[in-house]
Design an enzyme around this catalytic site. Sequence first.
Site, PDB file in Angstrom:
ATOM      1  N   GLY A  52      44.797  42.937  30.830  1.00  0.00           N
ATOM      2  CA  GLY A  52      44.821  41.514  30.005  1.00  0.00           C
ATOM      3  C   GLY A  52      45.823  40.850  30.859  1.00  0.00           C
ATOM      4  N   ALA A  53      45.529  39.716  31.481  1.00  0.00           N
ATOM      5  CA  ALA A  53      46.305  39.052  32.331  1.00  0.00           C
ATOM      6  C   ALA A  53      47.840  38.698  31.884  1.00  0.00           C
ATOM      7  CB  ALA A  53      45.864  37.763  32.943  1.00  0.00           C
ATOM      8  N   ASP A 239      42.041  35.324  33.997  1.00  0.00           N
ATOM      9  CA  ASP A 239      42.903  35.863  34.882  1.00  0.00           C
ATOM     10  C   ASP A 239      43.459  35.167  35.815  1.00  0.00           C
ATOM     11  OD1 ASP A 239      41.026  38.134  33.791  1.00  0.00           O
ATOM     12  OD2 ASP A 239      42.793  39.089  34.475  1.00  0.00           O
ATOM     13  N   ASN A 249      37.442  35.438  35.561  1.00  0.00           N
ATOM     14  CA  ASN A 249      37.456  36.074  34.404  1.00  0.00           C
ATOM     15  C   ASN A 249      36.776  37.664  34.533  1.00  0.00           C
ATOM     16  OD1 ASN A 249      38.904  36.452  31.762  1.00  0.00           O
ATOM     17  ND2 ASN A 249      36.769  35.975  30.921  1.00  0.00           N
TER      18      ASN A 249
END
Length: 353
Positions: A52-53, A239, A249
């Site tokens: 997860g970014a 992202d 994403n």
Amino acid sequence: MERDFDTVRAVQWRDGRLVLLDQRLLPARTEYVTIDDVQATARAIRDMVVRGAPAIGVSAAYGVVLAARACYARVAEGWREALRADLEVLGAARPTAVNLAWAIARMARRAAVPGTGDPSAALLAEARAIHEEDIAANHRMGELGAALIEGPCGVLTHCNTGSLATGGYGTALGVIRSAYRAGKLSEVYADETRPWLQGARLTAWELRADGIPVRLLVDGAGAHLMAAGKVGWLIVGADRIAANGDVANKIGTYSAAIVARHHGVRVMVVAPGTTVDLATPDGASIPIEQRDPEEVLAFGGRRVAPEGVAAWNPAFDITPAALIDVLVTERGVVQAPDRARMVAVFAPSTAGV
Ligand code: MRU
């Protein structure tokens, strides 16, 4: 006190170490990994112990603290020089989420502030600030995004964008938390998100832990769901967001957005300013991570494709800005994002923050 439906913390700093909830094991096991060096931090990011970014960015910031502490112990005079190689190792862990490079750059700027002695305390304060700012941004985006939803309606989300994927609360899932609390959601649908199953394993686990009902579907069922009029919004994270508003994403976001546009379902992208990259002109310029073909060829650790078959496994795709109805950030809401609107909201301060 009002419930905020947010109890999970995947990234923690405890007793001078980085502690990560091992997301590879969820939902079967809830185990934490304790990390005390920068190489292990980079490995944890690459192997998706943490993913997860924003969560990657926060973890990397703590990784810089570990790196600087070790460099200073080794070479008290030349620790800044020594730190450079560690920052490169960290930065190479995953290519698409720009939050990683952003967090490392901010920590490097803090490390460059003149001063003598052990840098750990100052760098830890910076990493904690990055972490806290992320949670605060998520709460703000939750409010802004929920305000756009005229409930009650169903929503569809893709991947995991919640507390597991951020410092806490979440981006798209933060909006879903806030909208759920406001009584605006009739149903939350989550794509299982092949091949890594962030939806089935993580979003479902996290929402269940916080008492928000969720209904899973296979990624291919999204079109049928939208055709049936069951959702008013597709709500996803990002992202990296390029200067023209194109969004990288999780793989499958692009097809979900095309289907949403076809069926008049609105598309909301929720991401903090740390995910916006004005230095990347458009989606075609965003590096897309290719992952191990085994993720596609096997399911739950068991091989399902015949031996000798190859697979193509891009981890992300690009949703063109034209398919996005609204971008929600902590700095404000950008309707129908395009280059001019992105620059108006994010330049010049984001590029250098
Ligand atoms: O490969 P992952 O699990 O790191 O991919 C995560 C996503 O694509 C998320 O949607 C994105 O990072 C936003 S998380 C708030």
